[in-house]
Motif scaffolding. Structure first.
Motif, PDB file in Angstrom:
ATOM      1  N   UNK A  34      -9.297   8.261 -10.170  1.00 25.87           N
ATOM      2  CA  UNK A  34      -8.772   6.839  -9.958  1.00 25.87           C
ATOM      3  C   UNK A  34      -7.689   7.119  -9.219  1.00 25.87           C
ATOM      4  N   UNK A  35      -7.533   6.317  -7.806  1.00 28.96           N
ATOM      5  CA  UNK A  35      -6.258   6.313  -7.212  1.00 28.96           C
ATOM      6  C   UNK A  35      -5.889   4.890  -7.000  1.00 28.96           C
ATOM      7  N   UNK A  36      -4.698   4.503  -6.404  1.00 34.97           N
ATOM      8  CA  UNK A  36      -4.371   3.271  -6.261  1.00 34.97           C
ATOM      9  C   UNK A  36      -2.999   3.229  -5.577  1.00 34.97           C
ATOM     10  N   UNK A  37      -2.609   2.051  -5.184  1.00 30.69           N
ATOM     11  CA  UNK A  37      -1.522   1.826  -4.438  1.00 30.69           C
ATOM     12  C   UNK A  37      -0.659   0.983  -5.557  1.00 30.69           C
TER      13      UNK A  37
ATOM     14  N   UNK B 167      -0.768  -3.068 -12.638  1.00 26.31           N
ATOM     15  CA  UNK B 167       0.088  -3.287 -11.597  1.00 26.31           C
ATOM     16  C   UNK B 167      -0.312  -2.936 -10.202  1.00 26.31           C
ATOM     17  N   UNK B 168      -1.425  -2.323 -10.014  1.00 22.53           N
ATOM     18  CA  UNK B 168      -1.777  -1.876  -8.836  1.00 22.53           C
ATOM     19  C   UNK B 168      -2.466  -3.000  -7.988  1.00 22.53           C
ATOM     20  N   UNK B 169      -1.893  -2.729  -6.520  1.00 23.97           N
ATOM     21  CA  UNK B 169      -2.467  -3.759  -5.740  1.00 23.97           C
ATOM     22  C   UNK B 169      -3.589  -3.535  -5.041  1.00 23.97           C
ATOM     23  N   UNK B 170      -4.084  -2.111  -4.913  1.00 24.55           N
ATOM     24  CA  UNK B 170      -5.396  -1.530  -4.792  1.00 24.55           C
ATOM     25  C   UNK B 170      -5.801  -0.703  -5.820  1.00 24.55           C
ATOM     26  N   UNK B 171      -6.889  -0.741  -5.944  1.00 27.66           N
ATOM     27  CA  UNK B 171      -7.660   0.148  -7.098  1.00 27.66           C
ATOM     28  C   UNK B 171      -8.868   0.745  -6.510  1.00 27.66           C
ATOM     29  N   UNK B 172      -8.919   2.050  -6.607  1.00 23.59           N
ATOM     30  CA  UNK B 172      -9.954   2.546  -6.108  1.00 23.59           C
ATOM     31  C   UNK B 172     -10.550   3.995  -6.862  1.00 23.59           C
ATOM     32  N   UNK B 173     -12.002   3.864  -7.197  1.00 26.60           N
ATOM     33  CA  UNK B 173     -12.367   5.085  -7.864  1.00 26.60           C
ATOM     34  C   UNK B 173     -13.449   5.805  -7.038  1.00 26.60           C
ATOM     35  N   UNK B 174     -13.105   7.160  -6.719  1.00 26.01           N
ATOM     36  CA  UNK B 174     -13.688   7.970  -5.643  1.00 26.01           C
ATOM     37  C   UNK B 174     -14.349   9.113  -6.501  1.00 26.01           C
ATOM     38  N   UNK B 175     -15.648   9.503  -6.370  1.00 23.34           N
ATOM     39  CA  UNK B 175     -16.443  10.563  -6.795  1.00 23.34           C
ATOM     40  C   UNK B 175     -16.641  11.501  -5.643  1.00 23.34           C
ATOM     41  N   UNK B 176     -16.393  12.795  -5.728  1.00 23.84           N
ATOM     42  CA  UNK B 176     -16.773  13.863  -4.850  1.00 23.84           C
ATOM     43  C   UNK B 176     -17.273  14.989  -5.405  1.00 23.84           C
ATOM     44  N   UNK B 177     -17.973  15.935  -4.475  1.00 25.65           N
ATOM     45  CA  UNK B 177     -18.679  16.866  -5.107  1.00 25.65           C
ATOM     46  C   UNK B 177     -17.573  18.060  -4.733  1.00 25.65           C
ATOM     47  N   UNK B 178     -17.686  19.306  -5.313  1.00 25.44           N
ATOM     48  CA  UNK B 178     -16.914  20.355  -5.228  1.00 25.44           C
ATOM     49  C   UNK B 178     -16.398  20.787  -3.853  1.00 25.44           C
ATOM     50  N   UNK B 179     -17.453  20.522  -2.981  1.00 17.82           N
ATOM     51  CA  UNK B 179     -17.510  20.835  -1.452  1.00 17.82           C
ATOM     52  C   UNK B 179     -16.607  19.823  -0.803  1.00 17.82           C
TER      53      UNK B 179
ATOM     54  N   UNK C 182     -19.694  11.194  -2.832  1.00 20.18           N
ATOM     55  CA  UNK C 182     -20.684  10.620  -3.421  1.00 20.18           C
ATOM     56  C   UNK C 182     -20.530   9.158  -3.679  1.00 20.18           C
ATOM     57  N   UNK C 183     -19.577   8.784  -4.076  1.00 17.89           N
ATOM     58  CA  UNK C 183     -19.127   7.107  -4.071  1.00 17.89           C
ATOM     59  C   UNK C 183     -17.793   6.757  -3.879  1.00 17.89           C
ATOM     60  N   UNK C 184     -17.675   5.770  -3.206  1.00 25.84           N
ATOM     61  CA  UNK C 184     -16.294   5.181  -2.862  1.00 25.84           C
ATOM     62  C   UNK C 184     -16.067   3.807  -3.244  1.00 25.84           C
ATOM     63  N   UNK C 185     -15.249   3.092  -4.231  1.00 21.78           N
ATOM     64  CA  UNK C 185     -15.272   2.072  -4.547  1.00 21.78           C
ATOM     65  C   UNK C 185     -13.712   1.477  -4.542  1.00 21.78           C
ATOM     66  N   UNK C 186     -13.660   0.690  -3.623  1.00 17.10           N
ATOM     67  CA  UNK C 186     -12.005   0.231  -3.607  1.00 17.10           C
ATOM     68  C   UNK C 186     -11.985  -1.178  -3.475  1.00 17.10           C
ATOM     69  N   UNK C 187     -11.141  -1.653  -4.246  1.00 16.82           N
ATOM     70  CA  UNK C 187     -10.946  -3.292  -4.223  1.00 16.82           C
ATOM     71  C   UNK C 187      -9.449  -3.501  -4.473  1.00 16.82           C
ATOM     72  N   UNK C 188      -9.097  -4.740  -3.543  1.00 18.96           N
ATOM     73  CA  UNK C 188      -7.817  -5.329  -3.516  1.00 18.96           C
ATOM     74  C   UNK C 188      -7.688  -6.067  -4.627  1.00 18.96           C
ATOM     75  N   UNK C 189      -7.148  -5.571  -5.902  1.00 19.08           N
ATOM     76  CA  UNK C 189      -7.054  -6.391  -6.957  1.00 19.08           C
ATOM     77  C   UNK C 189      -6.298  -7.570  -6.736  1.00 19.08           C
TER      78      UNK C 189
END
Lengths: 215, 215, 215, 215, 215, 215
Positions: free
Chosen positions: C139-142, C158-170, C174-181
């Motif tokens: 999870x990443x966020x601003x 407290x995050x203004x933006x909240x994002x979950x990112x799923x990546x492969x080892x390479x 796989x999935x990117x979900x970002x939302x401006x809370x």
């Protein structure tokens, strides 16, 4: 209002209630929520009614939450005051992009509802401050290696990557949801999808402005 | 197909499945069933979704059963053969008489579905034998002491007696449901309501014939 | 296996069943699905059990579907053969990032389950082909205008933006979900969040490799 | 009280609560509602419990609503005052006509409950004004071309037309529900069924009077 | 707190809320209730989640009620005052005796919760009066003709008689539940099981004292 | 059959189905299960229907399971062969001891059902081997310091200890469930309760024998 995008038709209505749910009382803030549903014969093969099954499915829940979240980004809940608005998005006919059509149409329905509250002098803030951003959404995807806007059902099924993007009229992002249905995607593919999506949303914002200015 | 009676709009569709429910297998008989529902904003004040409440209400159940029963009177289930047809009647806008509009519209949708099966040579009997009777329905009532046809919502609320009548094109009865909402009714009142209803159904049968003969 | 990220602890297990759900039988393909849940006291204030409420909430559904989709990207379902694997992710303690911790841990549990099937010679394809990509999530966020990795509960709120990112080892997505809370986000903010997420996932892929190589 | 009609036995009880449901508070009106149910072994082959299935079936709902509506016709809700009465009709043994037996028995139970309220001086109006009409019900039908009163289970199954009629002691109609189970019916058939029903209800009204006057 | 008995691991937590359920308000008495649940993979073969099935099973209900009843025997609800405590017992791993482990662990969690209330001066009575008895539980059974304490899963399945006993630290009984799973049992067998159980509970009471006195 | 103990009346019926549930097929063993329920007005104040609430309560589940377990102790499931018997115990009127009355009555209903199967030569074993033990149950308790048999509702509420005991005709125990409702109990109190219960069950076994030998 009835939104049509290609073969997709969604009926979007806004219902206003005075007051807010109990957990929000006394906060001075309004509340906006959404419910998405599909008629059983919206798709080519009939699906069972969720009322008959006795539970709302995961997909329906997920889309209802997305629509609610997106529309709350368009409205200043403090200026709305302690009023509740429910946005109902019922898909009469589905041919891809039902959730993005629902968001785009629900914005217009929400705007109308706020106008109705303004006419009754029931808003807490200045009417022009309540709807502080326009919001629209598109679906984009990579089909046969190529980025495309507004996927119809057949493209959606064939897409390697499928992405829903919600933007403001100013081109900022409200929500980005991309998923590699049948595979994964690289950074440059993601970038070209985002470019396409922003352009699509900008056009929709223009169409919304026209719809709201016509009587 | 979309049926409109005054301010009432009902979307009626028929979905065909090969085969019948397990309890009916091997009987050689087909099956016809119906599901009625209202969109949350079909009425003037929003009502909660039954899918969200997690259960189908008594009124919905009752009307779905009435529609199914009425339509089964129009079709020869043996000639239909082991096919199942679900009739979905979704009320987009309600202004009285939603159940009778649904029956009248569902007949046309059912007729179309049988035609589609005939074209695919999937019927057990001769196509012209399958739909052996036309069926239509009206609501009648006594408002302010006077018998009236096709009550709108306001009349319906004010009615002393409320009656739904389902008739065949030949003027026979399929179903008669009369209730003294705010009082009781005498035999002569019942008689005049039945006269009015039969006349109304005869007109609808004519309209159905026209709708089915137009391309 | 028990995954710990800061104050977040998730128990991830994989359960193997021979055979697949009925709708998939004879396809030669396996099936992987996931169920996410929180113990009532995983958070600081107790929440009601979904079993007692009688329905799985929208958030739970949404996260279960995300985990299942993400893990299916890591496995070749044809090489798995007609076996089903359920991934259970139960949050014992929650302090932000429960869904991304669940995905990262479920990958290790899934890999173990495939190893167990390989040892019993129950796979359709070559064992080394089954898990064709590693998958991890962050999870990443601003927060206060600044991009951050692995938000704890307080930052998340407290995050203004909240994002979950799923990546492969390479390093592919796989999935990117970002939302401006609490607001919207510009393209350059999105870009810096994606950079941070890819770097975070790469580190987790290394940790997964270590966990799987230790006895 | 236990009502017996042929092989049908229904236990009818009335439960009084002070006050009315929230939506009716302050109206000065009372409330009467009914719940109908069948024991699993009331019929010859056991049916599953609705409590175990987790939902009340359509037929049960429909009959409960009919009983409630019929009994509300017998009582002056204003004279009852803000009291609630629930009528429970539990079928111990079923051999046709369970709903009409339930209505006829529930009238006696309701009358008793009103008497109990009168004794406690808890009515808003004069006791003799509260139960302003007696109400009874019969089932009639056409079996083998002939109109018959009080169909038992076997006749009910064989009936071409099946009709439930609720009348007042004065011979007026409260509710008329006729359905062509296996066919349709002409006006003269309907007329002879109504004659038979009114005569049957008149006899029941007499039996109710006797039951209420015995200690 | 995490309780471990052989291969059984149960997570027991106590959650305090100010106030009591509505039906108990103004009584001056507190309320203690318990919820027991098993993670799907606590057992060797995965069981479906009750939240997904949409209903709490009979066994779960029964055990939750037993735990609540047993713990209420340990506490003076008047001295607790109008506070509510929910005891959550979640089985992470099951190898026999999960309900008795849950009771034994929940006592410690409850004691801690009362200590926390005492520190906040939120008790109605003197802190040392609130927990007026210690409570612990064991499972005993007859396996291959012989009385045994703390049956593991394999013994439990093989047991002819299975008994759960809840005792106070003073050796009195709170609850006795014995069942002849595969047969019946004579009075002398019952006597020897009770002896064994009391001895087992006495040991556990000592262990609880130690756990509570350690920081 | 209708069982009456003091003011308690329970209707017990047995329903036979050929075959067993799927998980038991091919085992050669039969299946006996029970369902307990209370009519809403069995008690002095009306309780809501579980069918209307949409879920079976914990108490109902617990008692249904107890009845099923107790009756399975009376029957040789191998000699029964692959037949299923459902025992329905519906409480028409409750005045304490409903679960023990249900067990005692269900034994007679079960015996009758086995006789019916014997007459149709549908048993796997010799008819006289199928019902290999008689089973009866009593409630005992300590009220005002004194052990008592067959507690009525008022005694049950006032009881310090409440115990249900299921015995065979030979005086062995099938199930013992004792609970300190308002306190705890010592070993000698438990002993005197067990003595009283065994004596009570012996009398009931005699009454069952009589009931079964009368035509």
């Amino acid at each position: 209002m009835l939104v049509e995008f290609g073969g997709t038709r969604v009926l979007c209505t806004a219902s206003v209630t005075e007051g807010v749910p109990r957990w929000r009382k006394g906060s001075g803030l309004g509340w906006v929520t959404a419910e998405y549903a599909m008629l059983p014969r919206a798709t080519n093969t009939r699906s069972d009614r969720e009322s008959v099954k006795g539970r709302v499915g995961g997909r329906t829940h997920e889309i209802s939450r997305l629509i609610g979240r997106s529309l709350r980004a368009s409205i200043d809940l403090k200026a709305l005051g302690e009023n509740s608005i429910v946005l109902d998005c019922d898909v009469l006919q589905a041919d891809g992009g039902t959730r993005t059509a629902a968001i785009t149409g629900a914005y217009v329905a929400l705007h109308d509802a706020v106008g109705w509250l303004a006419a009754r002098k029931a808003l807490a803030g200045k009417p022009e401050k309540v709807m502080h951003r326009s919001v629209a959404a598109v679906s984009v995807g990579i089909v046969a290696g190529e980025a495309r806007l507004d996927l119809c059902y057949e493209e959606d099924v064939a897409a390697e990557v499928d992405m829903n993007v919600v933007c403001t009229g100013a081109g900022d992002f409200v929500e980005v949801q991309g998923t590699g249905e049948a595979g994964v995607f690289a950074r440059d593919q993601l970038d070209s999808l985002l470019d396409l999506a922003v352009a699509g949303c900008t056009e929709l914002a223009e169409a919304q402005r026209k719809a709201l200015s016509s009587p």
